[in-house]
Design a protein around this motif. Structure first.
Motif, PDB file in Angstrom:
ATOM      1  N   SER A   1     -13.083  -5.523  -8.181  1.00  0.00           N
ATOM      2  CA  SER A   1     -11.888  -5.239  -7.959  1.00  0.00           C
ATOM      3  C   SER A   1     -11.670  -5.243  -6.306  1.00  0.00           C
ATOM      4  O   SER A   1     -10.544  -4.825  -5.843  1.00  0.00           O
ATOM      5  N   LYS A   2     -12.480  -6.121  -5.705  1.00  0.00           N
ATOM      6  CA  LYS A   2     -12.314  -6.248  -4.329  1.00  0.00           C
ATOM      7  C   LYS A   2     -10.704  -6.831  -4.079  1.00  0.00           C
ATOM      8  O   LYS A   2     -10.372  -7.799  -4.808  1.00  0.00           O
ATOM      9  N   THR A   3     -10.165  -6.455  -2.881  1.00  0.00           N
ATOM     10  CA  THR A   3      -8.880  -6.950  -2.719  1.00  0.00           C
ATOM     11  C   THR A   3      -7.600  -6.286  -3.628  1.00  0.00           C
ATOM     12  O   THR A   3      -6.489  -6.493  -3.428  1.00  0.00           O
ATOM     13  N   PHE A   4      -7.998  -5.537  -4.619  1.00  0.00           N
ATOM     14  CA  PHE A   4      -7.075  -5.290  -5.622  1.00  0.00           C
ATOM     15  C   PHE A   4      -6.902  -3.399  -5.385  1.00  0.00           C
ATOM     16  O   PHE A   4      -8.006  -3.110  -5.095  1.00  0.00           O
ATOM     17  N   GLY A   5      -5.777  -2.952  -5.375  1.00  0.00           N
ATOM     18  CA  GLY A   5      -5.649  -1.709  -5.210  1.00  0.00           C
ATOM     19  C   GLY A   5      -6.128  -0.655  -6.471  1.00  0.00           C
ATOM     20  O   GLY A   5      -6.224  -1.226  -7.419  1.00  0.00           O
ATOM     21  N   PRO A   6      -5.876   0.516  -5.904  1.00  0.00           N
ATOM     22  CA  PRO A   6      -6.234   1.627  -6.968  1.00  0.00           C
ATOM     23  C   PRO A   6      -5.367   1.352  -8.368  1.00  0.00           C
ATOM     24  O   PRO A   6      -6.131   1.779  -9.655  1.00  0.00           O
ATOM     25  N   GLU A   7      -4.259   0.935  -8.351  1.00  0.00           N
ATOM     26  CA  GLU A   7      -3.495   0.928  -9.662  1.00  0.00           C
ATOM     27  C   GLU A   7      -3.966  -0.303 -10.602  1.00  0.00           C
ATOM     28  O   GLU A   7      -4.029   0.035 -11.708  1.00  0.00           O
ATOM     29  N   ALA A   8      -4.716  -1.367  -9.976  1.00  0.00           N
ATOM     30  CA  ALA A   8      -5.227  -2.284 -10.698  1.00  0.00           C
ATOM     31  C   ALA A   8      -6.615  -1.720 -11.332  1.00  0.00           C
ATOM     32  O   ALA A   8      -6.853  -2.018 -12.651  1.00  0.00           O
ATOM     33  N   VAL A   9      -7.217  -1.028 -10.603  1.00  0.00           N
ATOM     34  CA  VAL A   9      -8.334  -0.347 -11.231  1.00  0.00           C
ATOM     35  C   VAL A   9      -7.967   0.605 -12.274  1.00  0.00           C
ATOM     36  O   VAL A   9      -8.725   0.623 -13.569  1.00  0.00           O
TER      37      VAL A   9
END
Length: 239
Positions: free
Chosen positions: A35-43
């Protein structure tokens, strides 16, 4: 169905097909969502679809993400550090991550062991191998891996779980598989030695979006998939 949920299903189907072709149980290969470079919403979206293990390359970005998810009241997730680890970053990793895949020298392992809080379970670690022999690449050379494994296995507050490798990209399946088999050979050599500290040595962290089928064919037990789940990355992150 959202893009992330759809992509997760497609990746899981790819793993299942690769296992079937290799004559393996699909349950023998775990998925790490990078999930690097993606925000908490994506996680959060991936976690809502059932994904529980996430890989991060950049320590500060990961800590910010963990804090944001905690503030949202999100359930605990399993966090894996899969980026190069410098000595000045070992403490936050030891304090906040569950796994580290990039141990490639005794000094890093010793610092992680000393800095792992006593109230947390032992930190799960993998040795990073440099199977290509490139002088500028991270990772311990295969010929030095056994000695490093013995040193790491003897440390308190760490559990040596296996090996990880990121070989140079190859376009053909057999070339990809051959590179992954180099790591599998090292894994097997360490496993065959047995001894204290190797009781849970069971993880072969190989394969990403482009080569997960070849990695599964070579014996990978954990594939690290980022763009195949979250899409293309559009920004760089600070370490």
């Amino acid at each position: 169905m959202t893009m992330i949920v759809n992509n997760l299903q497609q990746v899981q189907q790819r793993i299942a097909r690769a296992c079937a072709q290799a004559g393996r149980d699909p349950g023998s290969v775990a998925l790490l969502a990078v999930s690097k470079t993606f925000g908490p919403e994506a996680v959060q979206e991936a976690a809502a679809a059932g994904q529980s293990a996430f890989g991060e390359n950049y320590v500060q970005e990961a800590l910010d993400k963990m804090a944001a998810l905690c503030a949202l009241g999100h359930r605990p997730l399993e966090w894996h550090c899969i980026g190069p680890l410098q000595s000045n970053k070992t403490r936050p990793v030891a304090e906040h991550f569950d796994w580290v895949h990039t141990v490639d020298r005794p000094k890093i392992a010793e610092r992680l062991s000393a800095q792992r809080p006593a109230h947390l379970p032992p930190l799960q670690v993998c040795l990073q191998l440099n199977v290509d022999g490139g002088a500028t690449k991270a990772g311990v050379p295969p010929g030095e891996a056994l000695a490093l494994a013995r040193a790491v296995a003897a440390l308190p507050r760490l559990t040596l779980r296996g090996v990880m490798s990121i070989p140079e990209p190859a376009s053909e399946f057999e070339a990809q598989r051959a590179l992954h088999l180099r790591a599998k050979d090292v894994f097997d050599q360490i496993l065959a030695t047995g001894g204290a500290g190797l009781e849970r040595f069971d993880t072969l962290s190989l394969g990403m979006t482009a080569d997960l089928e070849a990695a599964v064919a070579a014996g990978s037990t954990l594939v690290r998939v980022g763009s195949g789940i979250f899409g293309g990355r559009v920004r760089a992150a600070a370490a």
